[in-house]
Scaffold this active site. Structure first.
Site, PDB file in Angstrom:
ATOM      1  N   ASN A   9       0.837  -1.220   0.000  1.00 12.45           N
ATOM      2  CA  ASN A   9       0.000   0.000   0.000  1.00 12.45           C
ATOM      3  C   ASN A   9       0.865   1.262   0.000  1.00 12.45           C
ATOM      4  OD1 ASN A   9      -2.256   1.603   0.007  1.00 12.45           O
ATOM      5  ND2 ASN A   9      -2.809   1.252   2.133  1.00 12.45           N
ATOM      6  N   ASP A 150      -1.964 -10.028  -4.615  1.00  8.67           N
ATOM      7  CA  ASP A 150      -3.246  -9.598  -4.077  1.00  8.67           C
ATOM      8  C   ASP A 150      -4.311  -9.855  -5.136  1.00  8.67           C
ATOM      9  OD1 ASP A 150      -5.458  -8.308  -3.090  1.00  8.67           O
ATOM     10  OD2 ASP A 150      -4.531  -6.323  -2.939  1.00  8.67           O
TER      11      ASP A 150
END
Length: 256
Positions: A9, A150
């Protein structure tokens, strides 16, 4: 051999939380990153740290600055690195990167999220359809393949803290879960579930409502390995104590 997958992130944000101190202590041989949100020319100090730790590093960033992007760091120099997949819109978003080694190939992948609205959910479905065909063809040439990253999908009710209330949430929609099941059935192993059948193991938590402390999470980060890799799989661990992101790392131990 230790392989880590981690949606950070934002590599710049993670680096302010001692990400590189953690990476050094992890003794990872290879690490697949997602959502790096940076282009290498923007982060010379971070590049220097990566090289000091002895990693070769490869980046496939999004054209849009501060968005998406994947990377692979490896202490073993790959024989070849493939940037992108040839699908223009996917490559503009920096979602697929592959490194080929002597006995297997490693891919860092970041599937789109559909949580921002119907348009992005439609793009997620488009990605999924493309990716299934792309990987099916790729496996003809690269049968020993690990796809780490992811996926933005919880496969089963065991992979999400509240399946009933999330039944209509992007990431747990019936079509997404069915796709994940069919993808696995096509010849992949969910390596974490191969070793661990227990519930309440998650890799992402909302920043809201103290979700991480309460372990109200989703398991959306995976190491998927092709069936020919089965005998080389040694262990998989989710590492929730590594806190540099709203995700946590997933460690795959592989027989070298």
């Amino acid at each position: 051999m230790n392989i880590i997958s981690y949606n950070v992130n934002g590599i710049r944000s993670a680096s302010t939380k001692d990400f590189f101190g953690w990476l050094q202590s992890s003794e990872a041989d290879m690490i697949c990153l997602q959502e790096v949100k940076a282009q290498p020319v923007q982060i010379p100090e971070i590049i220097a740290l990566i090289e000091q730790l002895g990693y070769h590093h490869y980046w496939f960033s999004a054209e849009k600055k501060g968005y998406s992007g994947v990377a692979i760091f490896s202490k073993i120099k790959p024989n070849h690195v493939e940037y992108g997949c040839g699908e223009e819109w996917i490559d503009k978003e920096g979602r697929i990167l592959r490194a080929d080694f002597d006995t297997f190939s490693l891919m860092s992948v970041y599937l789109p999220s559909g949580s921002s609205g119907d348009d992005r959910q439609a793009k997620k479905y488009e990605f999924m359809q493309f990716f299934e065909t792309y990987i099916s063809n790729l496996r003809l040439s690269y049968p020993n393949l690990i796809i780490s990253g992811d996926y933005n999908i919880c496969h089963t009710a065991m992979d999400i803290h509240n399946p009933k209330s999330n039944a209509n949430s992007s990431g747990f929609l019936p079509q997404e879960r069915e796709w994940m099941g069919l993808f696995l059935e096509s010849g992949f192993i969910d390596t974490f579930r191969h070793f661990n059948k227990d519930p309440h193991h998650y890799t992402w938590w909302s920043f809201r409502a103290n979700s991480r402390a309460k372990n109200l999470g989703w398991r959306i980060d995976y190491h998927l390995a092709t069936v020919p890799m089965l005998e080389r799989l040694k262990n998989v661990e989710i590492l929730p104590d590594a806190i540099h992101s709203d995700h946590c790392p997933v460690l795959l131990e592989l027989d070298a």
